[in-house]
Design a protein around this motif. Structure first.
Motif, PDB file in Angstrom:
ATOM      1  N   PRO A  85       0.816  -1.220   0.000  1.00  0.00           N
ATOM      2  CA  PRO A  85       0.000   0.000   0.000  1.00  0.00           C
ATOM      3  C   PRO A  85       0.848   1.269   0.000  1.00  0.00           C
ATOM      4  CG  PRO A  85      -0.756  -1.546   1.684  1.00  0.00           C
ATOM      5  CD  PRO A  85       0.533  -2.092   1.145  1.00  0.00           C
ATOM      6  N   LEU A  86       0.452   2.221  -0.819  1.00  0.00           N
ATOM      7  CA  LEU A  86       1.165   3.500  -0.900  1.00  0.00           C
ATOM      8  C   LEU A  86       0.915   4.305   0.373  1.00  0.00           C
ATOM      9  CD1 LEU A  86       2.851   5.326  -2.819  1.00  0.00           C
ATOM     10  CD2 LEU A  86       0.688   6.397  -3.483  1.00  0.00           C
ATOM     11  N   THR A  87       1.969   4.932   0.884  1.00  0.00           N
ATOM     12  CA  THR A  87       1.830   5.764   2.089  1.00  0.00           C
ATOM     13  C   THR A  87       2.340   7.170   1.787  1.00  0.00           C
ATOM     14  OG1 THR A  87       4.058   5.210   2.816  1.00  0.00           O
ATOM     15  CG2 THR A  87       2.261   3.807   3.634  1.00  0.00           C
ATOM     16  N   GLN A  88       1.931   8.113   2.639  1.00  0.00           N
ATOM     17  CA  GLN A  88       2.412   9.485   2.498  1.00  0.00           C
ATOM     18  C   GLN A  88       3.932   9.536   2.677  1.00  0.00           C
ATOM     19  OE1 GLN A  88       0.564  11.941   1.453  1.00  0.00           O
ATOM     20  NE2 GLN A  88       2.066  13.578   1.659  1.00  0.00           N
ATOM     21  N   LYS A  89       4.468   8.648   3.512  1.00  0.00           N
ATOM     22  CA  LYS A  89       5.920   8.606   3.734  1.00  0.00           C
ATOM     23  C   LYS A  89       6.644   8.265   2.422  1.00  0.00           C
ATOM     24  CE  LYS A  89       9.274   6.132   6.649  1.00  0.00           C
ATOM     25  NZ  LYS A  89       9.709   4.974   5.855  1.00  0.00           N
ATOM     26  N   ARG A  90       6.132   7.256   1.730  1.00  0.00           N
ATOM     27  CA  ARG A  90       6.758   6.856   0.460  1.00  0.00           C
ATOM     28  C   ARG A  90       6.597   7.961  -0.588  1.00  0.00           C
ATOM     29  NH1 ARG A  90      10.372   5.874  -2.044  1.00  0.00           N
ATOM     30  NH2 ARG A  90      10.550   4.385  -3.750  1.00  0.00           N
ATOM     31  N   VAL A  91       5.430   8.610  -0.580  1.00  0.00           N
ATOM     32  CA  VAL A  91       5.190   9.717  -1.507  1.00  0.00           C
ATOM     33  C   VAL A  91       6.192  10.845  -1.248  1.00  0.00           C
ATOM     34  CG1 VAL A  91       3.551  11.557  -2.048  1.00  0.00           C
ATOM     35  CG2 VAL A  91       2.743   9.207  -1.883  1.00  0.00           C
ATOM     36  N   GLN A  92       6.438  11.135   0.036  1.00  0.00           N
ATOM     37  CA  GLN A  92       7.391  12.196   0.383  1.00  0.00           C
ATOM     38  C   GLN A  92       8.799  11.834  -0.095  1.00  0.00           C
ATOM     39  OE1 GLN A  92       6.655  15.319   2.329  1.00  0.00           O
ATOM     40  NE2 GLN A  92       8.530  15.679   1.168  1.00  0.00           N
ATOM     41  N   GLU A  93       9.171  10.555   0.066  1.00  0.00           N
ATOM     42  CA  GLU A  93      10.494  10.115  -0.409  1.00  0.00           C
ATOM     43  C   GLU A  93      10.615  10.317  -1.915  1.00  0.00           C
ATOM     44  OE1 GLU A  93      10.917   6.569   2.945  1.00  0.00           O
ATOM     45  OE2 GLU A  93      10.632   6.029   0.829  1.00  0.00           O
ATOM     46  N   LEU A  94       9.543   9.966  -2.636  1.00  0.00           N
ATOM     47  CA  LEU A  94       9.562  10.156  -4.098  1.00  0.00           C
ATOM     48  C   LEU A  94       9.734  11.623  -4.443  1.00  0.00           C
ATOM     49  CD1 LEU A  94       6.695   7.995  -5.649  1.00  0.00           C
ATOM     50  CD2 LEU A  94       9.156   7.544  -5.680  1.00  0.00           C
ATOM     51  N   ALA A  95       8.971  12.470  -3.741  1.00  0.00           N
ATOM     52  CA  ALA A  95       9.019  13.914  -4.008  1.00  0.00           C
ATOM     53  C   ALA A  95      10.407  14.472  -3.708  1.00  0.00           C
ATOM     54  CB  ALA A  95       7.959  14.634  -3.184  1.00  0.00           C
ATOM     55  N   ASP A  96      11.088  13.904  -2.725  1.00  0.00           N
ATOM     56  CA  ASP A  96      12.422  14.375  -2.349  1.00  0.00           C
ATOM     57  C   ASP A  96      13.509  13.872  -3.304  1.00  0.00           C
ATOM     58  OD1 ASP A  96      11.356  15.676  -0.187  1.00  0.00           O
ATOM     59  OD2 ASP A  96      11.806  14.076   1.245  1.00  0.00           O
ATOM     60  N   GLY A  97      13.169  12.888  -4.139  1.00  0.00           N
ATOM     61  CA  GLY A  97      14.148  12.303  -5.056  1.00  0.00           C
ATOM     62  C   GLY A  97      14.094  12.948  -6.434  1.00  0.00           C
ATOM     63  N   PRO A  98      14.774  12.325  -7.404  1.00  0.00           N
ATOM     64  CA  PRO A  98      14.851  12.907  -8.751  1.00  0.00           C
ATOM     65  C   PRO A  98      13.606  12.678  -9.606  1.00  0.00           C
ATOM     66  CG  PRO A  98      16.129  10.871  -8.635  1.00  0.00           C
ATOM     67  CD  PRO A  98      15.613  11.120  -7.246  1.00  0.00           C
ATOM     68  N   GLY A  99      12.735  11.762  -9.187  1.00  0.00           N
ATOM     69  CA  GLY A  99      11.525  11.478  -9.963  1.00  0.00           C
ATOM     70  C   GLY A  99      11.153  10.019  -9.857  1.00  0.00           C
ATOM     71  N   VAL A 100      10.326   9.534 -10.771  1.00  0.00           N
ATOM     72  CA  VAL A 100       9.878   8.137 -10.704  1.00  0.00           C
ATOM     73  C   VAL A 100       9.449   7.647 -12.086  1.00  0.00           C
ATOM     74  CG1 VAL A 100       7.462   8.739 -10.124  1.00  0.00           C
ATOM     75  CG2 VAL A 100       8.363   6.520  -9.431  1.00  0.00           C
ATOM     76  N   ILE A 101       9.679   6.373 -12.318  1.00  0.00           N
ATOM     77  CA  ILE A 101       9.136   5.703 -13.506  1.00  0.00           C
ATOM     78  C   ILE A 101       7.952   4.873 -13.020  1.00  0.00           C
ATOM     79  CG2 ILE A 101       9.575   3.981 -15.314  1.00  0.00           C
ATOM     80  CD1 ILE A 101      12.597   4.782 -15.091  1.00  0.00           C
ATOM     81  N   VAL A 102       6.788   5.054 -13.630  1.00  0.00           N
ATOM     82  CA  VAL A 102       5.606   4.300 -13.206  1.00  0.00           C
ATOM     83  C   VAL A 102       5.147   3.388 -14.336  1.00  0.00           C
ATOM     84  CG1 VAL A 102       3.318   4.402 -12.169  1.00  0.00           C
ATOM     85  CG2 VAL A 102       4.919   6.287 -11.801  1.00  0.00           C
ATOM     86  N   PHE A 103       5.071   2.112 -14.027  1.00  0.00           N
ATOM     87  CA  PHE A 103       4.616   1.121 -15.002  1.00  0.00           C
ATOM     88  C   PHE A 103       3.128   0.892 -14.757  1.00  0.00           C
ATOM     89  CE2 PHE A 103       6.435  -2.266 -17.797  1.00  0.00           C
ATOM     90  CZ  PHE A 103       5.227  -2.820 -18.176  1.00  0.00           C
ATOM     91  N   CYS A 104       2.311   1.131 -15.795  1.00  0.00           N
ATOM     92  CA  CYS A 104       0.868   0.929 -15.660  1.00  0.00           C
ATOM     93  C   CYS A 104       0.517  -0.453 -16.178  1.00  0.00           C
ATOM     94  CB  CYS A 104       0.098   1.956 -16.482  1.00  0.00           C
ATOM     95  SG  CYS A 104       0.501   3.640 -16.085  1.00  0.00           S
ATOM     96  N   SER A 105       0.164  -1.330 -15.256  1.00  0.00           N
ATOM     97  CA  SER A 105      -0.213  -2.689 -15.633  1.00  0.00           C
ATOM     98  C   SER A 105      -1.655  -2.699 -16.160  1.00  0.00           C
ATOM     99  CB  SER A 105      -0.078  -3.565 -14.394  1.00  0.00           C
ATOM    100  OG  SER A 105      -0.417  -4.881 -14.672  1.00  0.00           O
ATOM    101  N   ARG A 106      -1.944  -3.617 -17.052  1.00  0.00           N
ATOM    102  CA  ARG A 106      -3.322  -3.821 -17.535  1.00  0.00           C
ATOM    103  C   ARG A 106      -3.588  -5.317 -17.524  1.00  0.00           C
ATOM    104  NH1 ARG A 106      -7.343  -0.596 -19.436  1.00  0.00           N
ATOM    105  NH2 ARG A 106      -6.795   1.232 -18.234  1.00  0.00           N
TER     106      ARG A 106
END
Ligand code: ADE
Length: 232
Positions: free
Chosen positions: A94-115
Protein backbone atom coordinates in the motif's frame (compact mmCIF):
# COMPACT_ATOMS: atom_id res chain seq x y z
CA UNK A 1 16.99 19.88 -12.95
CA UNK A 2 13.26 19.37 -12.96
CA UNK A 3 11.57 16.39 -11.32
CA UNK A 4 11.18 13.59 -13.87
CA UNK A 5 8.06 11.52 -14.30
CA UNK A 6 8.16 8.68 -16.80
CA UNK A 7 5.09 6.54 -17.42
CA UNK A 8 5.06 3.20 -19.23
CA UNK A 9 1.56 2.60 -20.57
CA UNK A 10 -0.63 1.03 -23.22
CA UNK A 11 -2.73 4.19 -23.18
CA UNK A 12 -0.38 7.12 -23.89
CA UNK A 13 -3.38 9.31 -24.71
CA UNK A 14 -4.50 9.04 -21.07
CA UNK A 15 -1.57 11.35 -20.10
CA UNK A 16 -1.05 13.95 -18.77
CA UNK A 17 -4.78 13.57 -18.06
CA UNK A 18 -5.54 15.15 -14.72
CA UNK A 19 -1.88 16.13 -14.34
CA UNK A 20 -2.26 18.56 -17.24
CA UNK A 21 -4.70 20.65 -15.19
CA UNK A 22 -4.61 22.98 -12.20
CA UNK A 23 -1.39 23.21 -10.18
CA UNK A 24 0.39 20.18 -11.65
CA UNK A 25 -0.53 21.32 -15.18
CA UNK A 26 0.84 24.79 -14.64
CA UNK A 27 4.02 23.38 -13.11
CA UNK A 28 4.40 21.06 -16.12
CA UNK A 29 4.10 24.05 -18.48
CA UNK A 30 6.66 25.92 -16.41
CA UNK A 31 9.15 23.03 -16.49
CA UNK A 32 9.01 22.37 -12.73
CA UNK A 33 8.56 18.72 -13.69
CA UNK A 34 8.75 16.76 -16.94
CA UNK A 35 6.62 13.92 -18.27
CA UNK A 36 7.97 11.25 -20.60
CA UNK A 37 5.58 8.61 -21.92
CA UNK A 38 6.89 5.21 -23.00
CA UNK A 39 4.25 3.50 -25.16
CA UNK A 40 4.17 -0.23 -24.44
CA UNK A 41 2.68 -0.86 -27.88
CA UNK A 42 5.96 0.31 -29.48
CA UNK A 43 7.57 -2.82 -28.01
CA UNK A 44 4.84 -5.21 -29.17
CA UNK A 45 5.41 -8.05 -31.62
CA UNK A 46 3.81 -9.06 -34.92
CA UNK A 47 1.52 -7.23 -37.26
CA UNK A 48 -0.67 -6.01 -34.42
CA UNK A 49 2.23 -5.13 -32.11
CA UNK A 50 0.71 -7.47 -29.60
CA UNK A 51 1.86 -7.12 -25.98
CA UNK A 52 -0.12 -9.83 -24.19
CA UNK A 53 -0.96 -13.50 -24.35
CA UNK A 54 -3.16 -16.10 -22.68
CA UNK A 55 -2.19 -17.23 -19.16
CA UNK A 56 -0.08 -20.36 -18.95
CA UNK A 57 -2.10 -22.95 -17.04
CA UNK A 58 -5.38 -21.50 -18.32
CA UNK A 59 -7.86 -19.10 -16.84
CA UNK A 60 -9.52 -15.86 -17.72
CA UNK A 61 -7.94 -12.73 -19.11
CA UNK A 62 -4.62 -11.95 -20.69
CA UNK A 63 -1.12 -11.54 -19.28
CA UNK A 64 1.36 -8.87 -20.31
CA UNK A 65 4.43 -10.56 -21.79
CA UNK A 66 7.65 -10.37 -19.74
CA UNK A 67 9.87 -9.72 -22.76
CA UNK A 68 7.75 -6.75 -23.84
CA UNK A 69 7.41 -5.32 -20.34
CA UNK A 70 11.17 -5.69 -19.89
CA UNK A 71 12.00 -3.98 -23.20
CA UNK A 72 9.81 -1.00 -22.26
CA UNK A 73 11.35 -0.94 -18.76
CA UNK A 74 14.90 -1.01 -20.18
CA UNK A 75 14.09 1.87 -22.54
CA UNK A 76 12.64 3.91 -19.67
CA UNK A 77 15.68 3.25 -17.45
CA UNK A 78 18.07 4.12 -20.29
CA UNK A 79 16.29 7.46 -20.72
CA UNK A 80 16.04 8.09 -16.95
CA UNK A 81 18.93 6.35 -15.20
CA UNK A 82 18.71 6.18 -11.44
CA UNK A 83 14.96 6.66 -11.11
CA UNK A 84 13.01 4.18 -8.97
CA UNK A 85 10.41 2.12 -10.82
CA UNK A 86 6.93 1.48 -9.46
CA UNK A 87 4.40 -0.92 -10.91
CA UNK A 88 0.80 -0.14 -10.05
CA UNK A 89 -1.03 -3.30 -9.03
CA UNK A 90 -3.57 -4.32 -6.36
CA UNK A 91 -1.10 -6.93 -5.10
CA UNK A 92 1.51 -4.26 -4.29
CA UNK A 93 2.49 -2.70 -0.99
CA UNK A 94 0.00 0.00 0.00
CA UNK A 95 1.17 3.50 -0.90
CA UNK A 96 1.83 5.76 2.09
CA UNK A 97 2.41 9.48 2.50
CA UNK A 98 5.92 8.61 3.73
CA UNK A 99 6.76 6.86 0.46
CA UNK A 100 5.19 9.72 -1.51
CA UNK A 101 7.39 12.20 0.38
CA UNK A 102 10.49 10.11 -0.41
CA UNK A 103 9.56 10.16 -4.10
CA UNK A 104 9.02 13.91 -4.01
CA UNK A 105 12.42 14.38 -2.35
CA UNK A 106 14.15 12.30 -5.06
CA UNK A 107 14.85 12.91 -8.75
CA UNK A 108 11.52 11.48 -9.96
CA UNK A 109 9.88 8.14 -10.70
CA UNK A 110 9.14 5.70 -13.51
CA UNK A 111 5.61 4.30 -13.21
CA UNK A 112 4.62 1.12 -15.00
CA UNK A 113 0.87 0.93 -15.66
CA UNK A 114 -0.21 -2.69 -15.63
CA UNK A 115 -3.32 -3.82 -17.54
CA UNK A 116 -5.01 -7.17 -18.09
CA UNK A 117 -4.53 -9.80 -15.39
CA UNK A 118 -1.01 -8.53 -14.69
CA UNK A 119 2.52 -8.96 -15.93
CA UNK A 120 4.34 -12.28 -16.47
CA UNK A 121 6.10 -12.91 -13.14
CA UNK A 122 9.48 -13.24 -14.84
CA UNK A 123 9.41 -9.50 -15.42
CA UNK A 124 9.49 -9.01 -11.63
CA UNK A 125 12.11 -11.78 -11.27
CA UNK A 126 14.51 -10.01 -13.59
CA UNK A 127 13.94 -6.27 -13.02
CA UNK A 128 14.01 -4.03 -9.99
CA UNK A 129 10.42 -2.95 -9.49
CA UNK A 130 8.45 -1.80 -6.46
CA UNK A 131 4.89 -3.12 -6.69
CA UNK A 132 2.51 -0.51 -5.28
CA UNK A 133 -1.21 -0.61 -4.52
CA UNK A 134 -3.58 2.26 -3.88
CA UNK A 135 -5.90 0.15 -1.76
CA UNK A 136 -7.93 -3.02 -1.48
CA UNK A 137 -10.03 -2.64 -4.59
CA UNK A 138 -9.34 -3.38 -8.24
CA UNK A 139 -9.01 -0.72 -10.94
CA UNK A 140 -9.23 -1.63 -14.61
CA UNK A 141 -5.67 -0.49 -15.16
CA UNK A 142 -2.74 1.32 -13.64
CA UNK A 143 -3.15 4.62 -15.50
CA UNK A 144 -5.48 6.21 -12.96
CA UNK A 145 -3.26 4.86 -10.18
CA UNK A 146 -0.14 6.34 -11.83
CA UNK A 147 -1.78 9.74 -11.93
CA UNK A 148 -2.61 9.42 -8.26
CA UNK A 149 1.01 8.65 -7.33
CA UNK A 150 2.36 11.48 -9.47
CA UNK A 151 -0.22 13.97 -8.19
CA UNK A 152 0.56 13.08 -4.57
CA UNK A 153 4.32 13.51 -5.13
CA UNK A 154 4.13 16.60 -7.33
CA UNK A 155 2.12 18.64 -4.86
CA UNK A 156 5.00 18.26 -2.40
CA UNK A 157 7.54 19.65 -4.87
CA UNK A 158 8.62 23.26 -4.52
CA UNK A 159 6.91 25.47 -7.09
CA UNK A 160 3.81 23.30 -7.51
CA UNK A 161 1.49 24.36 -4.67
CA UNK A 162 0.62 28.02 -4.27
CA UNK A 163 0.54 28.07 -0.48
CA UNK A 164 3.44 25.95 0.77
CA UNK A 165 1.91 25.66 4.26
CA UNK A 166 -1.09 23.68 3.04
CA UNK A 167 1.32 20.91 1.98
CA UNK A 168 2.52 20.49 5.55
CA UNK A 169 -0.39 20.78 7.91
CA UNK A 170 -2.65 18.04 6.70
CA UNK A 171 -3.86 14.46 6.95
CA UNK A 172 -1.19 11.78 7.32
CA UNK A 173 1.93 13.96 7.50
CA UNK A 174 1.51 14.12 11.30
CA UNK A 175 -0.15 10.70 11.51
CA UNK A 176 -3.61 12.20 12.13
CA UNK A 177 -6.56 12.98 9.87
CA UNK A 178 -7.35 16.60 9.20
CA UNK A 179 -9.55 18.76 11.43
CA UNK A 180 -12.73 20.31 9.96
CA UNK A 181 -12.52 23.51 7.93
CA UNK A 182 -14.98 26.40 7.75
CA UNK A 183 -15.37 29.60 5.77
CA UNK A 184 -18.10 32.17 5.09
CA UNK A 185 -21.06 32.40 5.31
CA UNK A 186 -21.18 32.55 9.13
CA UNK A 187 -24.49 30.66 9.05
CA UNK A 188 -25.37 27.79 6.66
CA UNK A 189 -28.76 26.05 6.90
CA UNK A 190 -28.85 26.64 10.63
CA UNK A 191 -25.23 25.57 11.22
CA UNK A 192 -22.78 28.15 12.48
CA UNK A 193 -18.97 28.17 12.56
CA UNK A 194 -17.49 26.96 15.90
CA UNK A 195 -16.98 30.10 18.01
CA UNK A 196 -13.32 29.36 18.79
CA UNK A 197 -12.43 29.79 15.11
CA UNK A 198 -13.68 33.37 15.05
CA UNK A 199 -12.31 34.27 18.51
CA UNK A 200 -8.92 35.41 17.18
CA UNK A 201 -7.18 33.34 19.89
CA UNK A 202 -4.58 31.40 17.88
CA UNK A 203 -3.50 29.15 20.73
CA UNK A 204 -7.09 28.09 21.34
CA UNK A 205 -7.65 27.54 17.62
CA UNK A 206 -4.57 25.30 17.46
CA UNK A 207 -5.68 23.33 20.52
CA UNK A 208 -9.18 22.89 19.07
CA UNK A 209 -7.80 21.70 15.73
CA UNK A 210 -5.50 19.20 17.43
CA UNK A 211 -8.37 17.87 19.53
CA UNK A 212 -10.64 17.52 16.48
CA UNK A 213 -7.90 15.76 14.50
CA UNK A 214 -7.42 13.30 17.33
CA UNK A 215 -11.16 12.69 17.72
CA UNK A 216 -11.73 12.13 13.98
CA UNK A 217 -8.73 9.82 13.73
CA UNK A 218 -9.86 7.81 16.78
CA UNK A 219 -13.34 7.35 15.32
CA UNK A 220 -12.53 6.75 11.65
CA UNK A 221 -9.09 5.20 11.65
CA UNK A 222 -8.37 3.22 14.83
CA UNK A 223 -5.37 1.72 12.99
CA UNK A 224 -3.74 5.16 12.57
CA UNK A 225 -4.75 6.16 16.10
CA UNK A 226 -2.94 3.15 17.60
CA UNK A 227 0.25 4.12 15.77
CA UNK A 228 -0.08 7.80 16.72
CA UNK A 229 -0.61 7.00 20.40
CA UNK A 230 2.61 4.97 20.54
CA UNK A 231 4.71 7.81 19.09
CA UNK A 232 7.19 9.30 21.57
N1 ADE B 1 -4.31 -1.43 -10.69
C1 ADE B 1 -5.47 -2.09 -10.52
N2 ADE B 1 -5.90 -1.99 -9.26
C2 ADE B 1 -4.98 -1.24 -8.60
C3 ADE B 1 -4.87 -0.78 -7.27
N3 ADE B 1 -5.76 -1.08 -6.33
N4 ADE B 1 -3.79 -0.04 -6.95
C4 ADE B 1 -2.87 0.23 -7.87
N5 ADE B 1 -2.92 -0.17 -9.13
C5 ADE B 1 -3.99 -0.89 -9.50
Amino acid sequence: MSWQACVITLLPEAFPGMLGHALAGRALDEGVWSLDIVALRDFGTGKHQSVDDTPSGGGAGMVLRADIAAAAYDAAIAAHPGLPVMSMTPRGKPLTQKRVQELADGPGVIVFCSRFEGIDERFYDTREVEEVSLGDYVLSGGEVAAQVVLDAALRLRPGVMGDARSGEDESFSAGLLEYPHYTRPAEFEGHSIPEILTSGDHAKVEAWRQEMSEQITRERRPDLWEIYKKKP
